[in-house]
Scaffold this motif. Structure first.
Motif, short mmCIF file in Angstrom:
data_model
loop_
_atom_site.label_atom_id
_atom_site.label_comp_id
_atom_site.label_asym_id
_atom_site.label_seq_id
_atom_site.Cartn_x
_atom_site.Cartn_y
_atom_site.Cartn_z
N ASP A 93 0.83 -1.21 0.00
CA ASP A 93 0.00 0.00 0.00
C ASP A 93 0.86 1.26 0.00
O ASP A 93 0.62 2.20 -0.75
N GLU A 94 1.90 1.27 0.86
CA GLU A 94 2.77 2.46 0.92
C GLU A 94 3.57 2.61 -0.37
O GLU A 94 3.79 3.73 -0.83
N ARG A 95 4.01 1.48 -0.95
CA ARG A 95 4.77 1.58 -2.21
C ARG A 95 3.93 2.23 -3.30
O ARG A 95 4.38 3.10 -4.03
N LEU A 96 2.69 1.81 -3.39
CA LEU A 96 1.80 2.37 -4.42
C LEU A 96 1.48 3.83 -4.12
O LEU A 96 1.42 4.67 -5.03
N GLU A 97 1.28 4.12 -2.86
CA GLU A 97 0.97 5.50 -2.47
C GLU A 97 2.16 6.42 -2.76
O GLU A 97 2.00 7.55 -3.25
N SER A 98 3.35 5.92 -2.48
CA SER A 98 4.57 6.69 -2.75
C SER A 98 4.70 6.95 -4.26
O SER A 98 4.94 8.07 -4.69
N LEU A 99 4.47 5.92 -5.05
CA LEU A 99 4.56 6.06 -6.51
C LEU A 99 3.54 7.08 -7.02
O LEU A 99 3.82 7.89 -7.90
N ARG A 100 2.36 7.05 -6.44
CA ARG A 100 1.30 7.96 -6.83
C ARG A 100 1.74 9.42 -6.62
O ARG A 100 1.57 10.27 -7.49
N TRP A 101 2.37 9.71 -5.48
CA TRP A 101 2.80 11.09 -5.21
C TRP A 101 4.04 11.46 -6.02
O TRP A 101 4.21 12.63 -6.41
N ILE A 102 4.91 10.48 -6.28
CA ILE A 102 6.09 10.78 -7.11
C ILE A 102 5.65 11.16 -8.52
O ILE A 102 6.13 12.14 -9.10
N ILE A 103 4.68 10.43 -9.06
CA ILE A 103 4.20 10.76 -10.41
C ILE A 103 3.49 12.12 -10.39
O ILE A 103 3.70 12.95 -11.29
N ASP A 105 4.06 14.58 -8.36
CA ASP A 105 5.11 15.61 -8.25
C ASP A 105 5.78 15.83 -9.60
O ASP A 105 5.92 16.96 -10.07
N ASN A 106 6.25 14.73 -10.22
CA ASN A 106 7.01 14.87 -11.47
C ASN A 106 6.19 15.60 -12.53
O ASN A 106 6.69 16.46 -13.25
N ALA A 163 8.73 9.79 -1.49
CA ALA A 163 7.71 10.69 -2.06
C ALA A 163 8.01 12.13 -1.63
O ALA A 163 7.90 13.06 -2.43
N ASP A 164 8.40 12.31 -0.37
CA ASP A 164 8.77 13.65 0.11
C ASP A 164 10.06 14.12 -0.56
O ASP A 164 10.17 15.29 -0.93
N ILE A 165 11.02 13.21 -0.68
CA ILE A 165 12.30 13.61 -1.29
C ILE A 165 12.04 14.07 -2.73
O ILE A 165 12.62 15.04 -3.21
N THR A 168 10.86 17.65 -2.97
CA THR A 168 11.81 18.73 -2.64
C THR A 168 12.36 19.42 -3.88
O THR A 168 12.91 20.52 -3.78
N GLY A 169 12.25 18.77 -5.05
CA GLY A 169 12.90 19.22 -6.30
C GLY A 169 13.15 20.72 -6.41
O GLY A 169 14.30 21.16 -6.43
N TYR A 170 12.08 21.51 -6.50
CA TYR A 170 12.25 22.97 -6.72
C TYR A 170 11.90 23.78 -5.49
O TYR A 170 11.81 25.01 -5.57
N MET A 171 11.74 23.14 -4.34
CA MET A 171 11.19 23.83 -3.17
C MET A 171 12.15 24.77 -2.46
O MET A 171 11.72 25.64 -1.71
N TYR A 172 13.46 24.57 -2.63
CA TYR A 172 14.40 25.38 -1.85
C TYR A 172 15.13 26.44 -2.68
O TYR A 172 15.97 27.17 -2.14
N TYR A 173 14.85 26.52 -3.96
CA TYR A 173 15.46 27.60 -4.74
C TYR A 173 14.89 28.93 -4.24
O TYR A 173 13.76 28.99 -3.73
N PRO A 174 15.66 30.03 -4.38
CA PRO A 174 15.22 31.30 -3.80
C PRO A 174 13.87 31.76 -4.37
O PRO A 174 13.66 31.67 -5.58
N PRO A 175 12.97 32.26 -3.50
CA PRO A 175 11.66 32.73 -3.97
C PRO A 175 11.77 33.78 -5.08
O PRO A 175 10.90 33.87 -5.93
N GLU A 176 12.88 34.56 -5.09
CA GLU A 176 13.05 35.58 -6.15
C GLU A 176 13.11 34.93 -7.53
O GLU A 176 12.89 35.58 -8.53
#
Ligand SMILES: N[C@@H](CCC(=O)N[C@@H](CS)C(=O)NCC(=O)O)C(=O)O
Length: 217
Positions: A93-103, A105-106, A163-165, A168-176
């Motif tokens: 269940d967690e593997r499928l849920e993780s895949l769902r959020w990774i897709i 996100d991508n 899924a959280d990792i 993170t892709g674009y989350m920490y680049y400067p808001p500017e």
């Protein structure tokens, strides 16, 4: 002669798609080193050499480990989680849920944040129509993630997974580099960002990967 690192990652500092794999390598304490890909000045990912020898998909990240050469960040994250046992979804269940959020996100989070930021910072000319279209999609999609993160500290619940990792892709680049601050406009994402930032081994994308600041030719 110094021994080669166990993992090598083709990447560049401005790539959020590569960042999530670089971050994962750092969080699991892997012995790794980046291999710089000159995306901007040389258009390296579009060269026949890159496509023939490194990735037929013409993208970073590409992760090397022994005789393995992996691309698509979701595949790289899955591989690293399986090998390290860290940030792994547990059970079907967690593997499928993780895949769902990774897709999700991508395609709908990083998949819009990346081009939106590119158009505002790196494209030869601004394109207000395209930017407005992407911002509309982003408001909707970030709202979906924000709602999810009001229910639990991490996407799958009490502990962080790949899924959280991925997210993170674009989350920490400067808001500017955007015209808005994701963490302020979407407070549950803002609180999640701080939880991820507190994980041992967390580093900013501009510290973790080569090519910042960008030298414009
Ligand atoms: N879904 C892919 C996306 C990879 C991607 O789009 N990478 C960009 C850099 S951020 C790239 O290499 N683009 C190559 C190009 O446009 O030529 C992943 O998560 O690995």
């Amino acid at each position: 002669m110094a021994a080669a690192s166990e993992y090598q990652l083709y990447c560049f500092a401005q790539s959020g798609n590569a960042y999530r794999v670089a971050l994962m390598l750092n969080l699991i304490g892997a012995d790794w080193k980046p291999i710089y890909v000159d995306f901007f000045a040389r258009g390296e990912t579009r060269t026949p050499k890159f496509r023939n020898e490194i990735s037929e998909m013409g993208e970073v990240p590409v992760l090397l480990h022994g005789d393995k050469k992996l691309s698509q960040s979701g595949v790289c994250l899955t591989y690293l989680a399986d090998r390290s046992g860290e940030f792994q979804p547990h059970g079907e269940d967690e593997r499928l849920e993780s895949l769902r959020w990774i897709i999700f996100d991508n395609q709908k989070v990083s998949g819009f944040l990346g081009p939106y930021r590119f158009l505002r910072n790196f494209a030869p000319a601004r394109d207000p129509g395209a930017e407005a279209f992407l911002k509309g999609r982003l408001d909707n999609n970030l709202g979906i993630v924000d709602k999810r993160l009001t229910k639990a500290p991490y996407l799958l619940g009490a502990r962080p997974t790949i899924a959280d990792i991925s997210l993170t892709g674009y989350m920490y680049y400067p808001p500017e580099e955007f015209d808005f601050d994701v963490g302020k406009d979407f407070p549950a994402i803002g609180a999640w960002k701080e939880r991820i930032r507190a994980l041992p081994g967390w580093r900013h994308p501009y510290e973790l990967m080569p090519g910042y600041p960008l030298v414009k030719g």
